[in-house]
Design a protein around this motif. Structure first.
Motif, short mmCIF file in Angstrom:
data_model
loop_
_atom_site.label_atom_id
_atom_site.label_comp_id
_atom_site.label_asym_id
_atom_site.label_seq_id
_atom_site.Cartn_x
_atom_site.Cartn_y
_atom_site.Cartn_z
N LEU A 244 0.85 -1.13 0.01
CA LEU A 244 0.06 -0.03 -0.15
C LEU A 244 0.95 1.33 0.18
O LEU A 244 0.74 2.24 -0.46
CB LEU A 244 -0.89 -0.06 1.21
N PHE A 245 1.95 1.05 0.73
CA PHE A 245 2.95 2.29 0.48
C PHE A 245 3.92 1.64 -0.66
O PHE A 245 4.71 0.67 -0.35
CB PHE A 245 3.81 2.42 1.71
N ASN A 246 3.99 2.37 -1.74
CA ASN A 246 4.83 1.95 -2.74
C ASN A 246 5.57 2.94 -3.45
O ASN A 246 4.89 3.71 -4.07
CB ASN A 246 3.82 1.16 -3.74
N ASP B 79 9.73 7.65 -5.70
CA ASP B 79 9.30 9.06 -5.02
C ASP B 79 9.16 8.82 -3.70
O ASP B 79 8.40 7.89 -3.26
CB ASP B 79 7.74 9.26 -5.78
N GLY C 105 8.54 10.79 -1.40
CA GLY C 105 7.61 11.78 -0.93
C GLY C 105 7.09 11.72 0.38
O GLY C 105 6.69 12.26 1.32
N GLY C 106 6.58 10.25 0.63
CA GLY C 106 6.33 9.78 1.95
C GLY C 106 7.40 8.92 2.90
O GLY C 106 6.61 8.67 3.79
N LYS D 38 11.00 12.86 4.52
CA LYS D 38 10.82 13.58 5.63
C LYS D 38 10.78 13.03 7.03
O LYS D 38 11.80 13.57 7.77
CB LYS D 38 9.68 14.55 5.57
N ASN E 255 4.88 17.15 10.23
CA ASN E 255 5.47 15.82 10.62
C ASN E 255 6.69 16.35 11.59
O ASN E 255 7.57 16.97 11.46
CB ASN E 255 6.27 15.17 9.25
N SER F 78 -0.48 12.15 7.97
CA SER F 78 -0.55 12.34 6.48
C SER F 78 -1.93 12.57 6.17
O SER F 78 -2.86 12.01 6.84
CB SER F 78 -0.35 11.13 6.14
N HIS G 3 -3.25 13.83 -2.97
CA HIS G 3 -1.90 13.46 -3.50
C HIS G 3 -1.27 12.11 -3.23
O HIS G 3 -0.41 11.43 -3.49
CB HIS G 3 -0.92 14.45 -3.19
N ILE G 4 -2.21 11.15 -2.17
CA ILE G 4 -1.80 9.66 -1.85
C ILE G 4 -2.60 8.99 -2.82
O ILE G 4 -3.80 8.92 -2.78
CB ILE G 4 -1.99 9.64 -0.45
N ILE G 5 -1.68 8.15 -3.57
CA ILE G 5 -2.45 7.27 -4.43
C ILE G 5 -2.58 5.81 -3.88
O ILE G 5 -1.48 5.22 -3.65
CB ILE G 5 -1.72 7.27 -5.65
N ASP H 119 6.03 8.22 9.18
CA ASP H 119 5.94 8.79 8.12
C ASP H 119 5.44 7.75 7.08
O ASP H 119 4.21 7.91 6.41
CB ASP H 119 7.15 9.28 7.47
N THR I 103 1.23 7.49 5.83
CA THR I 103 0.69 7.31 4.20
C THR I 103 0.02 6.16 3.97
O THR I 103 -1.05 6.13 3.22
CB THR I 103 1.95 7.50 3.43
P1 ADP Z 1 3.32 14.85 3.25
O1 ADP Z 1 4.38 14.70 2.29
O2 ADP Z 1 2.14 15.93 2.82
O3 ADP Z 1 3.71 14.74 4.49
P2 ADP Z 1 2.94 11.84 2.83
O4 ADP Z 1 3.99 11.68 3.86
O5 ADP Z 1 1.61 11.19 2.91
O6 ADP Z 1 2.83 13.37 2.78
O7 ADP Z 1 3.42 11.73 1.35
C1 ADP Z 1 2.64 11.94 0.18
C2 ADP Z 1 3.59 11.61 -0.89
O8 ADP Z 1 4.13 10.56 -1.11
C3 ADP Z 1 2.84 12.05 -2.46
O9 ADP Z 1 3.08 13.41 -2.46
C4 ADP Z 1 3.59 10.98 -3.31
O10 ADP Z 1 4.79 11.81 -3.72
C5 ADP Z 1 4.20 10.03 -2.46
N1 ADP Z 1 2.90 8.92 -2.53
C6 ADP Z 1 1.72 8.94 -2.89
N2 ADP Z 1 0.96 7.91 -2.83
C7 ADP Z 1 2.00 7.12 -2.33
C8 ADP Z 1 1.84 5.57 -1.96
N3 ADP Z 1 0.83 4.88 -2.05
N4 ADP Z 1 2.97 4.84 -1.54
C9 ADP Z 1 4.17 5.52 -1.40
N5 ADP Z 1 4.47 7.12 -1.58
C10 ADP Z 1 3.21 7.52 -2.03
#
Ligand code: ADP
Ligand code: MG
Length: 349
Positions: free
Chosen positions: A115-117, A175, A177-178, A181, A207, A246, A262-264, A289, A293
């Motif tokens: 689910l986190f990918n 990516d 992004g999750g 940080k 965070n 998140s 933005h979370i897919i 983190d 997500t």
């Molecule tokens: P934020 O950066 O706002 O703290 P998150 O930690 O939830 O939020 O990270 C969201 C970011 O993670 C998205 O902007 C994207 O870059 C990436 N992302 C989106 N969906 C997924 C997913 N299913 N698994 C891993 N990374 C994801």
């Protein structure tokens, strides 16, 4: 004219609080704010030595700037170099600072059941989230989304030969992004502690992670309200602890009155919408983190199972209707600003 005690206090030099060790300056919180990781970053350090604390915060802030460049999901940097090599089918010698993140996040992605990918960078980009500004307009074509889902990019497609990394699947685009940080939070607290600042709070756009205490009190943290301004709740934490949230409220694609956050969900390629915010408490900010997500993706029913397999026990979930679910550990710490629509305690162990 010699300075009297009141003058000392006015100058912020403190008073003689610890007679046993001679005249010592009072502890005070030294705070700095900066803009990194596309968000407002704050560092608070409890210290008797303002100059040393400011120097330590400056060092941490330089590290954030480097990390933001090197681990960025779409701008040029060490991760961008790896993504270009993967797309071209080449093996790539990964920057030594980035390599441990890839290994760590692969494990966490597995523990989340996929689910986190972080390999779905192409999907995240297709939805328009690889820009500083939020995207507007109709969602991407269903066929383009379906093709990327069918390509099933995964961290398990990566092959590691020491620092040389290649991917069996050219559709992998990483990516972080999750996750990044969270790593940055861990490293910041480690570095501050190594510099003698073991009482600190670091806030990367909601965070947060703390170490020690705020003097004679715990650190007090606000959890942002997913449907409005201000905080939904606050909690007190001390020792080494991260509080990561998140949500679907901050970054989204706006199409008329529809919002696509933005979370897919990697299974459908569609934004996850039922959980509007997930807060995770864990000593390891990187795990917190990722878990926050992953729990947004897991949704209002499956989240306890995913939390268990990720090894997190202290969780608070808010759904679209403002209903709150939380685990006993967080229930004992949290104080709501206003009573939520409903509050349900859920055991996950
Ligand atoms: P934020 O950066 O706002 O703290 P998150 O930690 O939830 O939020 O990270 C969201 C970011 O993670 C998205 O902007 C994207 O870059 C990436 N992302 C989106 N969906 C997924 C997913 N299913 N698994 C891993 N990374 C994801
Ligand atoms: Mg996250």
């Amino acid at each position: 004219m010699p300075l009297n005690r009141r003058d000392f206090m006015k100058l912020g030099l403190g008073a003689c609080l610890l007679p046993a060790v001679g005249c010592s300056r009072a502890e005070a919180v030294v705070s700095e704010e900066m803009y990194v990781f596309g968000t407002l970053v704050g560092v608070d350090v409890l210290s008797r030595d303002t100059k040393a604390a400011r120097a330590a915060i400056a060092e941490v802030s330089h590290a954030f700037t480097r990390q933001n460049r090197d681990w960025h999901a779409w701008k040029p940097g060490a991760l961008g170099d790896l993504n270009r090599a993967i797309a071209a089918g080449r093996a790539h010698e990964v920057d030594p600072d980035l390599l441990p993140l890839l290994r760590e996040v692969r494990e966490l992605a597995r523990a989340s059941g996929g689910l986190f990918n972080p390999a779905i960078g192409k999907l995240v980009g297709l939805w328009g989230f690889h820009h500083d500004e939020m995207p507007v307009g109709a969602p991407p074509h269903a066929r383009a989304v379906a093709e990327l889902v069918a390509a099933a990019p995964s961290m398990d497609d990566l092959e590691f030969d020491g620092a040389r990394v290649s991917s069996r699947n050219p559709q992998v685009q990483i990516d972080l992004g999750g996750h990044a940080k969270g790593v940055a939070l861990n490293r910041a607290l480690d570095r501050l502690a190594a510099l003698g600042h073991g009482n600190a709070l670091v806030n990367l756009g909601g965070n947060l992670a703390v170490s020690g205490t705020r003097g004679d009190r715990p650190w007090r943290i606000g959890v942002r309200h997913p449907q409005g301004d201000g905080a939904i709740a606050s909690l007190e934490v001390s020792g080494r602890m991260a509080v990561v949230t998140s949500g679907t409220y901050e970054r989204y694609r706006q199409d008329g009155d529809r919002r696509y956050p933005h979370i897919i969900d990697p299974r459908s390629g569609q934004p996850a919408t039922h959980v509007v915010s997930a807060t995770v408490l864990h000593p390891d900010a990187a795990r917190a983190d990722v878990a926050a997500t992953a729990l947004v993706v897991a949704g209002t029913e499956a989240w306890p199972e995913v939390a268990r397999s990720l090894g997190v026990r202290d969780v608070m979930i808010v759904d679209e209707a403002g209903r709150v679910q939380l685990t006993p550990g967080i229930a004992a710490k949290v104080q709501f600003v206003e009573p939520p629509a409903s509050v349900k305690t859920v055991e996950i162990a």
